[in-house]
Design a protein around this motif. Structure first.
Motif, short mmCIF file in Angstrom:
data_model
loop_
_atom_site.label_atom_id
_atom_site.label_comp_id
_atom_site.label_asym_id
_atom_site.label_seq_id
_atom_site.Cartn_x
_atom_site.Cartn_y
_atom_site.Cartn_z
N LEU A 1 -6.50 3.19 -8.60
CA LEU A 1 -5.63 3.69 -7.53
C LEU A 1 -6.31 4.84 -6.79
O LEU A 1 -6.32 4.88 -5.55
N ALA A 46 -3.13 -0.96 -2.84
CA ALA A 46 -3.13 -1.75 -4.08
C ALA A 46 -4.48 -2.42 -4.33
O ALA A 46 -4.65 -3.12 -5.33
N SER A 85 4.44 4.46 -1.96
CA SER A 85 3.57 3.39 -2.46
C SER A 85 2.68 3.87 -3.60
O SER A 85 2.48 3.15 -4.58
N LEU A 87 2.69 2.23 -7.27
CA LEU A 87 1.51 1.51 -7.77
C LEU A 87 1.12 2.02 -9.15
O LEU A 87 0.63 1.26 -9.99
N LYS A 135 1.36 -4.63 -14.15
CA LYS A 135 0.68 -5.79 -13.53
C LYS A 135 1.11 -7.08 -14.17
O LYS A 135 1.33 -8.08 -13.51
N GLN A 159 -6.21 -3.71 -7.74
CA GLN A 159 -5.32 -3.45 -8.88
C GLN A 159 -4.49 -4.65 -9.29
O GLN A 159 -3.66 -4.58 -10.19
N PHE A 205 0.76 -0.81 1.82
CA PHE A 205 0.88 -0.97 0.36
C PHE A 205 -0.29 -1.79 -0.16
O PHE A 205 -0.92 -1.44 -1.17
N SER A 206 -0.59 -2.91 0.53
CA SER A 206 -1.64 -3.81 0.05
C SER A 206 -3.00 -3.11 0.03
O SER A 206 -3.81 -3.32 -0.88
N ILE A 266 -1.95 -5.94 -7.97
CA ILE A 266 -0.51 -5.76 -7.75
C ILE A 266 -0.25 -6.24 -6.32
O ILE A 266 -0.94 -5.79 -5.39
N TYR A 267 0.69 -7.17 -6.18
CA TYR A 267 0.83 -7.83 -4.88
C TYR A 267 2.21 -7.61 -4.26
O TYR A 267 3.22 -7.60 -4.96
N SER A 268 2.18 -7.47 -2.93
CA SER A 268 3.45 -7.33 -2.22
C SER A 268 3.61 -8.52 -1.26
O SER A 268 2.62 -9.09 -0.80
#
Ligand code: AMP
Length: 372
Positions: free
Chosen positions: A12, A93, A56, A60, A65, A96, A89-90, A98-100
């Motif tokens: 992050l 991210a 965000s 995160l 995850k 990482q 956000f993406s 981690i998806y939006s």
């Protein structure tokens, strides 16, 4: 404050550095620790102050995850804001896993469904489309741990109150709830507070740097019949490179952009009467400097993050004071300088201009040389 003081995970921290963020902004410095601690919060901060990253980044850090299931819901009032928050956000991210997924009206519902099927940790949604997808059984909010209401006052103003009640009643009550807005009239506060835990924290950074401090503000007395020629000469003589012009109705926006083009100025109109795809391509053409002037209705007044807008013109006088603040807040984003010029066509508007001036505690000078 440096980002490493929050003890975030390395991936992050790297993504934040990749975005080019060096220091946390005021709203980030005050909000990130509160969110990391798990507290509910009402955050009042100007647009352009880094609000999106303020929620965000801690989300995160907190989202798990694996397994991939929808843990966070970000509700926004407009489609544009849904896409913008999703992009920010993406990027944060990055690396990482981690998806939006952005969920908003005016775009293919089946495309959104297949994105959801691929797995999402975060949904950034406008209320109507979200409820549609809930209705079809494609989204279920039972495992939601975090809810963010962005531009909360606007959502309540726009009549999303019942929708928000419905959506939140479908989320677990032990969730963490965060409310963000640039303005927070007291009647709205009492409406939103019931969605938060009683021990929620209030973060108000709006007064620290009053929203519009970096913006030089002017007004011009204009004969209503001479507004277009005055605007054209302002744009040319003040060398307005990237200018956003606000008017009240969709018709005026279309009419004005055509008239400006006749004066040799590259202008495009944008408003809610256009298809989503067209709206997006117009925003992109303005962002990439293909159009010098964008004529917009209030649709664009809130939340939109278009960098480097040098000038805001209020072609039509804003109906509410808050609208004035939101409109001119499209320039001078993140510490840059900007200029705002408001057209006053009668005595009442000049009086209101004076009232706005004392309300926001800023100087608004008259540009006498352009007046008519
Ligand atoms: P927002 O208020 O979320 O619309 O953010 C406004 C702009 O500031 C966006 O382009 C962000 O990417 C940028 N931004 C957010 N936080 C920072 C930061 N700490 N340093 C530099 N730019 C930032």
């Amino acid at each position: 404050m440096n980002f490493n003081e929050f003890n975030l995970n390395k991936n992050l921290e790297n993504a934040i550095a990749q975005k080019g963020f060096r220091k946390a902004s005021d709203v980030q410095a005050r909000t990130i620790p509160v969110v990391l601690q798990g507290q509910d919060a009402i955050v009042q901060a100007r647009t352009g102050s880094g609000k999106t990253a303020a929620f965000s980044i801690p989300l995160l850090e907190k989202i798990s995850k694996n397994p991939s299931f929808v843990q966070a819901l970000v509700l926004v009032p407009t489609r544009e804001l849904a896409l913008q928050v999703h992009h920010e956000f993406s990027e944060l991210a990055y690396g990482q896993r981690i998806y939006s997924v952005p969920v908003y009206g005016g775009a293919s519902i089946s495309a959104q469904q297949s994105q959801l099927r691929r797995g999402a940790h975060v949904i950034v949604a406008t209320p109507g489309r979200l409820m549609d997808l809930m209705d079809r059984g494609w989204i279920n909010l039972r495992a939601i741990k975090y809810v963010v209401l962005d531009e909360a006052d606007k959502m309540f103003d726009m009549g999303f109150r019942d929708d928000i009640d419905f959506i939140l009643s479908n989320c677990p009550s032990e969730r963490q709830t965060l409310l963000f807005s640039a303005t927070m009239p007291s009647d709205i506060i009492s409406l939103v507070e019931r969605h938060l835990k009683p021990d929620h924290v209030l973060v108000d950074v709006s007064r620290d740097k009053l929203s519009v401090e970096e913006i030089e503000q002017f007004f011009v007395r204009v004969d209503p019949k001479k507004r277009v020629s005055t605007l054209a000469s302002l744009i040319k003589r003040r060398h307005m490179k990237k200018c956003l012009v606000f008017c009240q109705t969709q018709r005026t926006a279309d009419w004005l952009s055509k008239n400006l083009s006749r004066h040799g100025i590259q202008a495009e109109a944008i408003h809610g009467g256009m298809r989503q795809g067209l709206r997006q391509s117009i925003v992109n053409s303005f962002k990439s400097n293909r159009a010098q002037v964008l004529v917009a209705t209030n649709l664009l007044a809130r939340g939109m993050d278009i960098n480097d807008i040098s000038h805001i013109i209020n072609f039509d006088f804003p109906k509410e004071r808050e609208t004035y603040v939101h409109r001119i807040g499209r320039t001078a984003r993140f510490g840059k300088k900007g200029e705002a010029v408001t057209f006053c066509t009668n005595v009442l508007e000049i009086q209101e201009m004076r009232r706005i001036q004392s309300h926001i505690n800023a100087e608004v000078q008259e540009l006498v040389e352009y007046g008519s």
